[in-house]
Design a protein around this motif. Structure first.
Motif, PDB file in Angstrom:
ATOM      1  N   ALA A   9       0.853  -1.198   0.000  1.00  0.00           N
ATOM      2  CA  ALA A   9       0.000   0.000   0.000  1.00  0.00           C
ATOM      3  C   ALA A   9       0.882   1.239   0.000  1.00  0.00           C
ATOM      4  O   ALA A   9       1.915   1.288   0.678  1.00  0.00           O
ATOM      5  CB  ALA A   9      -0.902  -0.012   1.228  1.00  0.00           C
ATOM      6  N   THR A  10       0.469   2.248  -0.780  1.00  0.00           N
ATOM      7  CA  THR A  10       1.235   3.496  -0.878  1.00  0.00           C
ATOM      8  C   THR A  10       0.309   4.672  -0.516  1.00  0.00           C
ATOM      9  O   THR A  10      -0.908   4.492  -0.400  1.00  0.00           O
ATOM     10  CB  THR A  10       1.803   3.658  -2.309  1.00  0.00           C
ATOM     11  OG1 THR A  10       0.717   3.645  -3.229  1.00  0.00           O
ATOM     12  CG2 THR A  10       2.793   2.560  -2.646  1.00  0.00           C
ATOM     13  N   ALA A  22       6.983  -1.079   4.185  1.00  0.00           N
ATOM     14  CA  ALA A  22       6.769  -0.837   2.748  1.00  0.00           C
ATOM     15  C   ALA A  22       8.067  -0.315   2.124  1.00  0.00           C
ATOM     16  O   ALA A  22       8.495  -0.786   1.069  1.00  0.00           O
ATOM     17  CB  ALA A  22       5.632   0.157   2.546  1.00  0.00           C
ATOM     18  N   ILE A  81       2.479  -2.274  -6.587  1.00  0.00           N
ATOM     19  CA  ILE A  81       1.838  -1.091  -6.003  1.00  0.00           C
ATOM     20  C   ILE A  81       0.779  -0.593  -6.996  1.00  0.00           C
ATOM     21  O   ILE A  81       0.759  -1.019  -8.148  1.00  0.00           O
ATOM     22  CB  ILE A  81       2.847   0.054  -5.709  1.00  0.00           C
ATOM     23  CG1 ILE A  81       3.518   0.546  -7.001  1.00  0.00           C
ATOM     24  CG2 ILE A  81       3.910  -0.395  -4.718  1.00  0.00           C
ATOM     25  CD1 ILE A  81       4.413   1.780  -6.801  1.00  0.00           C
ATOM     26  N   GLY A  85      -2.934   4.177  -2.482  1.00  0.00           N
ATOM     27  CA  GLY A  85      -3.619   3.310  -1.526  1.00  0.00           C
ATOM     28  C   GLY A  85      -3.277   1.837  -1.706  1.00  0.00           C
ATOM     29  O   GLY A  85      -2.161   1.474  -2.107  1.00  0.00           O
ATOM     30  N   THR A  86      -4.264   1.002  -1.453  1.00  0.00           N
ATOM     31  CA  THR A  86      -4.051  -0.441  -1.427  1.00  0.00           C
ATOM     32  C   THR A  86      -4.370  -1.056  -2.788  1.00  0.00           C
ATOM     33  O   THR A  86      -5.484  -0.894  -3.291  1.00  0.00           O
ATOM     34  CB  THR A  86      -4.953  -1.069  -0.335  1.00  0.00           C
ATOM     35  OG1 THR A  86      -4.641  -0.437   0.913  1.00  0.00           O
ATOM     36  CG2 THR A  86      -4.718  -2.560  -0.216  1.00  0.00           C
ATOM     37  N   PRO A 109       0.634  -9.374   1.904  1.00  0.00           N
ATOM     38  CA  PRO A 109       0.232  -7.958   1.908  1.00  0.00           C
ATOM     39  C   PRO A 109       1.080  -7.108   2.838  1.00  0.00           C
ATOM     40  O   PRO A 109       1.471  -7.559   3.915  1.00  0.00           O
ATOM     41  CB  PRO A 109      -1.203  -8.032   2.440  1.00  0.00           C
ATOM     42  CG  PRO A 109      -1.189  -9.206   3.372  1.00  0.00           C
ATOM     43  CD  PRO A 109      -0.166 -10.184   2.847  1.00  0.00           C
ATOM     44  N   PRO A 111       0.085  -3.923   4.563  1.00  0.00           N
ATOM     45  CA  PRO A 111      -1.052  -3.020   4.722  1.00  0.00           C
ATOM     46  C   PRO A 111      -0.630  -1.585   4.957  1.00  0.00           C
ATOM     47  O   PRO A 111       0.464  -1.318   5.458  1.00  0.00           O
ATOM     48  CB  PRO A 111      -1.793  -3.581   5.942  1.00  0.00           C
ATOM     49  CG  PRO A 111      -0.833  -4.480   6.621  1.00  0.00           C
ATOM     50  CD  PRO A 111       0.216  -4.897   5.635  1.00  0.00           C
ATOM     51  N   GLY A 112      -1.518  -0.676   4.579  1.00  0.00           N
ATOM     52  CA  GLY A 112      -1.226   0.749   4.743  1.00  0.00           C
ATOM     53  C   GLY A 112      -2.423   1.565   4.309  1.00  0.00           C
ATOM     54  O   GLY A 112      -3.560   1.140   4.495  1.00  0.00           O
ATOM     55  N   ASN A 114      -5.600   3.414   2.786  1.00  0.00           N
ATOM     56  CA  ASN A 114      -6.777   3.042   2.006  1.00  0.00           C
ATOM     57  C   ASN A 114      -7.814   4.135   2.251  1.00  0.00           C
ATOM     58  O   ASN A 114      -8.107   4.453   3.406  1.00  0.00           O
ATOM     59  CB  ASN A 114      -7.299   1.664   2.453  1.00  0.00           C
ATOM     60  CG  ASN A 114      -8.676   1.374   1.902  1.00  0.00           C
ATOM     61  OD1 ASN A 114      -9.662   1.423   2.630  1.00  0.00           O
ATOM     62  ND2 ASN A 114      -8.759   1.097   0.638  1.00  0.00           N
TER      63      ASN A 114
END
Ligand code: SAM
Length: 277
Positions: A9-10, A22, A81, A85-86, A109, A111-112, A114
């Protein structure tokens, strides 16, 4: 260790919203699959990440997935990526993940950010559940049908919307859903002009119209759960649901009416709603 595809997730706006893990995985990756290479390069340059990029978007996902599998088979470290977001959440990723898993490689995953969860976390709605819809159909008829289908779901509804369609989508939500429901309009989350307002649903049209800025940027819309139905207690709902699992609508309503003493027509209407949802 077996080659792994990392789903990373970015940020959804603020470049600082990226996890330590990440960054570690993106630094270690030899190839990073991304929706738009120029867009990705901006984020990666910001963090001094040099990996080779591979375009993976909705028009080439199958072919790009095959390439990912080849890379994993060659023992490369690969990450995926999306633009924000995700990955896989209203973004490409699901088909590639399925293909990579099918080919026997591990997918993990990271996670980050969203947008949906960010909006929910700051909205303060107390419904016990939420139903993620993402983007409604662009065509008016299909959009209205979709909203009608969502109407009886007993949960906060979560929508994504773009600025050029925000006014018409909100107008349809106002026209088709109960006036007792609330709406949270969350725009430009984590960015300079972030704004989160909570209104009675019918007030949303005027709020959007009162200032051009209110219709700018990226939007998450949350609509609170439907008001409680009168005349149906939890037991009656449960009985109807159980009967509906085994019987046609008409028969289920008739039997439920005999068991609960409630009006057959009301139960019939409710049974149709349950079937739709
Ligand atoms: N994968 C992303 C995620 O995890 O949230 C969603 C990608 S989807 C293509 C883009 C939509 O997400 C936007 O049109 C908007 O509805 C929502 N969105 C993304 N960033 C946002 C932000 N900063 N504020 C509000 N909504 C946002």
């Amino acid at each position: 260790m077996k080659a792994t595809l990392s789903i990373v997730a970015t940020p959804i706006g603020n470049l600082g919203d990226i996890t330590l893990r990440a960054l570690e995985i993106l630094h270690a990756a030899e190839v990073i699959a991304c929706e738009d290479t120029r867009h990705a390069r901006r984020l990666l340059n910001h963090h001094g990440i040099q990996a080779q990029l591979l375009a993976l978007h909705e028009h080439n996902e199958q072919v790009a997935a095959a390439r990912l599998i080849d890379l994993l088979a060659a023992g490369k470290q690969v990450a995926l990526i999306s633009d924000a977001g995700t990955p896989g959440i209203s973004d490409p990723g699901a088909r590639a993940v399925a293909a990579v898993r099918q080919a026997g490689f591990r997918v993990t995953p990271l996670p980050g950010p969203n947008a949906a969860l960010a909006a929910l976390s700051a909205a303060g709605l107390e419904d016990a559940a939420f139903h993620f819809v993402g983007f409604l159909p662009a065509k008016v008829g299909a959009r209205r049908t979709a909203i009608e289908r969502l109407k009886s779901i007993d949960a906060t509804l979560v929508f994504y919307e773009a600025p050029h369609r925000i006014a018409e989508t909100v107008a349809d939500l106002v026209a088709l859903l109960e006036a007792e429901r609330e709406i949270v309009i969350a725009r430009e989350l984590t960015k300079l002009f972030e704004e989160i307002v909570r209104l009675q649903l019918p007030e949303a049209t005027a709020w959007l119209a009162e200032d051009d800025n209110h219709r700018r940027g990226e939007f998450v819309l949350l609509v609170s759960a439907p008001p409680p139905r009168e005349g149906f207690d939890a037991d009656s709902e449960r009985i109807l649901k159980l009967l509906l699992a085994e019987l046609p609508v008409k028969q289920a309503a008739k039997l439920a009416s005999e068991i609960t003493g409630l009006a057959k027509n009301d139960l019939y209407r409710r049974a149709l709603e349950m079937k739709d949802s």
